[in-house]
Scaffold this motif. Structure first.
Motif, short mmCIF file in Angstrom:
data_model
loop_
_atom_site.label_atom_id
_atom_site.label_comp_id
_atom_site.label_asym_id
_atom_site.label_seq_id
_atom_site.Cartn_x
_atom_site.Cartn_y
_atom_site.Cartn_z
N TYR A 29 0.82 -1.22 0.00
CA TYR A 29 0.00 0.00 0.00
C TYR A 29 0.85 1.27 0.00
CZ TYR A 29 1.01 -0.65 4.98
OH TYR A 29 1.63 -0.86 6.17
N LEU A 30 2.13 1.16 0.36
CA LEU A 30 3.01 2.33 0.35
C LEU A 30 3.33 2.81 -1.07
CD1 LEU A 30 5.50 1.39 3.22
CD2 LEU A 30 3.50 2.90 3.33
N ASP A 31 3.06 1.96 -2.05
CA ASP A 31 3.24 2.33 -3.45
C ASP A 31 2.00 3.10 -3.91
OD1 ASP A 31 3.58 2.57 -6.15
OD2 ASP A 31 3.47 0.41 -6.58
N PRO A 32 2.13 4.41 -4.20
CA PRO A 32 0.95 5.20 -4.60
C PRO A 32 0.36 4.73 -5.93
CG PRO A 32 2.96 6.47 -4.89
CD PRO A 32 3.34 5.23 -4.15
N GLY A 33 1.13 3.96 -6.71
CA GLY A 33 0.63 3.47 -7.99
C GLY A 33 0.01 2.09 -7.90
N LEU A 34 -0.17 1.57 -6.69
CA LEU A 34 -0.74 0.24 -6.52
C LEU A 34 -2.16 0.18 -7.11
CD1 LEU A 34 -0.26 -2.59 -5.13
CD2 LEU A 34 -1.60 -1.66 -3.20
#
Length: 599
Positions: free
Chosen positions: A505-510
């Motif tokens: 979830y720390l990936d804003p592009g998830l």
């Protein structure tokens, strides 16, 4: 009848993509790609996609997005632009929450023309994915757009053909016929061009702009050939429905084909309109109304949908309401012949026969077929008890019935004889219509103006014969859940473990699709899992982890040098608006208020 005032979240309109190319001649290409995306999204059964007609109403108009969303009664709007230069194409698209005019996703594609079908598929899947992440579970096919042809010149010509045919007049339809013919010369198996050309021919035949039998013969060959090549195209089954109805007078086979078209494309508004009409003439008014409501939802600004609504009221013998709606159609298009025809029949049913005779004489004779003129005048005189005049028109109709388009005379003779009390003659002409497969009898047999014949003992048998469907019903296969109960618990544990251990979830592009790949399951299965086990859509599910990450980071003394938005972005949020909205909805306070309270 109004469009549903309750705004459903699973509704979207695709506005015409703006042509940003140097040449205005590429307008057909922008329109064509827009329509391809509409058709791709329309395949999704849990998404309501506004039809091309209503979406294109706003082409070139500078109207606020919120107003467009209100008029179309949709929650989301997709808009974009297309620039074509040589072999390169740039397409931009953005998804907007219409009420707030909030752009929550956008992307740009720079691709080569050779990859046009892959581009359409990629765009359509991206849009579908983003909507599912917002809305919750619905299934998405692995591909929404398939390769139509390897000959891209043929495809280009077919887009031009559709551009002209959508203007709905004989001159432009003739241009479309020429373009589709050229496309098929380049690729004789391009199914979409076959269906487009067949649509042109059937339009010209039904409207009386070209010889009936010869024109229909061309359409029939094209439709059957297209069906043999690819029966997964909704338009193939829609054209088959036209063929069975207008050339074979076969209600059951036509209805079956319409059902197949709607299975492939649940948002096929023309099929819903035709289905509404079918149920209406067969006497199933509630089913007719259901399909009409769907058509109104998908195509709220269409004059054609408005006409079907007027026809619905006419068949229910609500003549005043029908006339009110028909007058709106006529005001928009003063030479709208179908609207005039049904209005005249409303007036005849009300006994305003002299008024009808005057209106018919004043109407442009170049726009109405002689058989309809004779039939309506004969019917008006029959209702008005002018027996001598009626007999004159009967003689003229019998003579007219020998002509090539004389099929129009037969069903009028059925209604006229019924209204002067000569039931045997009415059934005689009814038999002629049925034996010769004259499709107009399917319209007229259930018409309110044939009411005198309904008391005859023979009427029910003929009704059953004309509107039979029993031989063409198909059993629907029981749908199995996309994830079994035994796997649901296993997948749920796998997902939650991954979220805690690896913090994707720390990936804003998830995205839902990328998260599904990370835990090695199909995106449809993950969507179902989130809906069933977590009772959340993808965004809600992921943002709850981001929210907890932000709270922990915000209260960590080591992060006091960072502002709140920096912490939000570090936690995986990619938008200030999304972060603030989600935070307040789940805590009842702003991020700043929360930090002050916790401190």
């Amino acid at each position: 009848m109004q469009a549903n005032p309750t705004l459903e979240q699973n509704t979207i309109a695709v506005l015409p993509f703006v042509n940003m190319s140097a040449s205005e001649e590429n307008e057909y290409f922008s329109d064509g790609i827009t329509e391809e995306i509409i058709n791709a999204l329309a395949k999704l059964k849990d998404l309501k996609v506004t039809s091309r007609t209503s979406a294109f109403y706003f082409k070139g108009k500078n109207i606020p997005i919120s107003q467009i969303g209100n008029q179309l009664n949709v929650f989301y709007i997709l808009e974009g632009s297309i620039r074509r230069s040589g072999n390169m194409i740039r397409i931009t698209a953005q998804l907007i929450e219409a009420k707030e005019d909030y752009h929550f996703w956008s992307e740009t594609w720079d691709r080569e023309w050779e990859n046009i079908f892959d581009i359409q598929d990629e765009i359509s899947l991206n849009i579908a994915d983003k909507l599912r992440e917002q809305l919750g579970h619905f299934e998405i096919q692995d591909h929404l757009v398939s390769t139509q042809t390897k000959n891209l010149d043929a495809y280009d010509l077919s887009l031009k053909g559709r551009y002209y045919f959508n203007k709905w007049n004989p001159t432009d339809a003739s241009k479309a016929i020429d373009l589709y013919t050229k496309a098929l010369a380049l690729d004789e198996q391009h199914t979409e061009s076959m269906i487009g050309l067949a649509d042109c021919y059937s339009f010209m035949a039904i409207a009386g702009f070209s010889p009936l039998k010869a024109t229909w013969a061309k359409a029939i060959d094209l439709i059957h050939h297209a069906a043999q090549l690819n029966d997964k195209i909704p338009g193939v089954h829609y054209q088959l429905a036209h063929l069975y109805f207008f050339t074979q007078c076969n209600f059951g086979k036509s209805l079956f084909s319409l059902n197949q078209a709607l299975e492939l494309n649940p948002n096929y508004v023309e099929a819903h309109q035709f289905m509404s009409f079918f149920y209406l003439i067969s006497g199933n008014h509630s089913a007719s109304l259901n399909h009409l409501k769907i058509a109104l939802t998908l195509n709220p600004l269409s004059q054609e949908t408005l006409f079907f609504m007027a026809y619905h009221h006419y068949m229910l013998e609500d003549y005043e309401k029908s006339i009110e709606i028909l007058d709106r159609c006529i005001q928009e298009n003063p030479i709208n012949l179908p609207a005039h025809m049904i209005k005249w029949q409303c007036l005849i049913a009300q006994g305003r026969c002299g008024e009808v005779l005057t209106k018919i004489d004043a109407y442009d004779k170049n726009l109405i077929v002689e058989g309809d003129v004779l039939g309506l005048k004969g019917l008006a005189n029959a209702i008005d008890n002018n027996l001598a005049e009626t007999k004159t028109f009967i003689d003229q109709l019998i003579e007219y019935s020998e002509k090539e388009d004389g099929y129009r005379a037969s069903s009028y003779l059925v209604m006229i004889y019924a209204n002067i009390g000569e039931a045997d003659q009415a059934f005689h002409w009814l038999d002629i219509s049925i034996n010769n497969q004259y499709s107009l009898i399917l319209f007229h047999f259930s018409d309110p103006l044939l009411r005198p014949l309904r008391n005859d003992i023979r009427y029910k048998d003929y009704h059953k014969k004309l509107y039979t469907t029993s031989s063409f019903k198909r059993k629907k296969a029981e749908k199995k859940p996309i994830v079994s109960k035994s796997l649901l618990a296993s997948y749920s544990k796998k997902l939650l473990t991954h979220m805690t251990a690896n913090k994707p979830y720390l990936d804003p592009g998830l995205s839902l699709r990328s998260l599904a790949q990370q835990i090695n399951i199909h995106p449809n299965q993950l969507s179902y899992l989130l809906n069933e086990s977590m009772e959340k859509n993808f965004n809600e599910f992921v943002n709850q982890y981001r929210l907890q990450a932000f709270k922990a980071a915000a209260l960590d003394p080591q992060n006091q040098h960072l502002n709140l938005m920096a912490l939000a972005y570090d936690s995986g949020f990619n938008s200030k608006t999304v972060f603030n909205t989600y935070f307040k909805r789940h805590t009842g306070m702003t991020p700043k208020q929360y930090i002050q309270q916790m401190s």
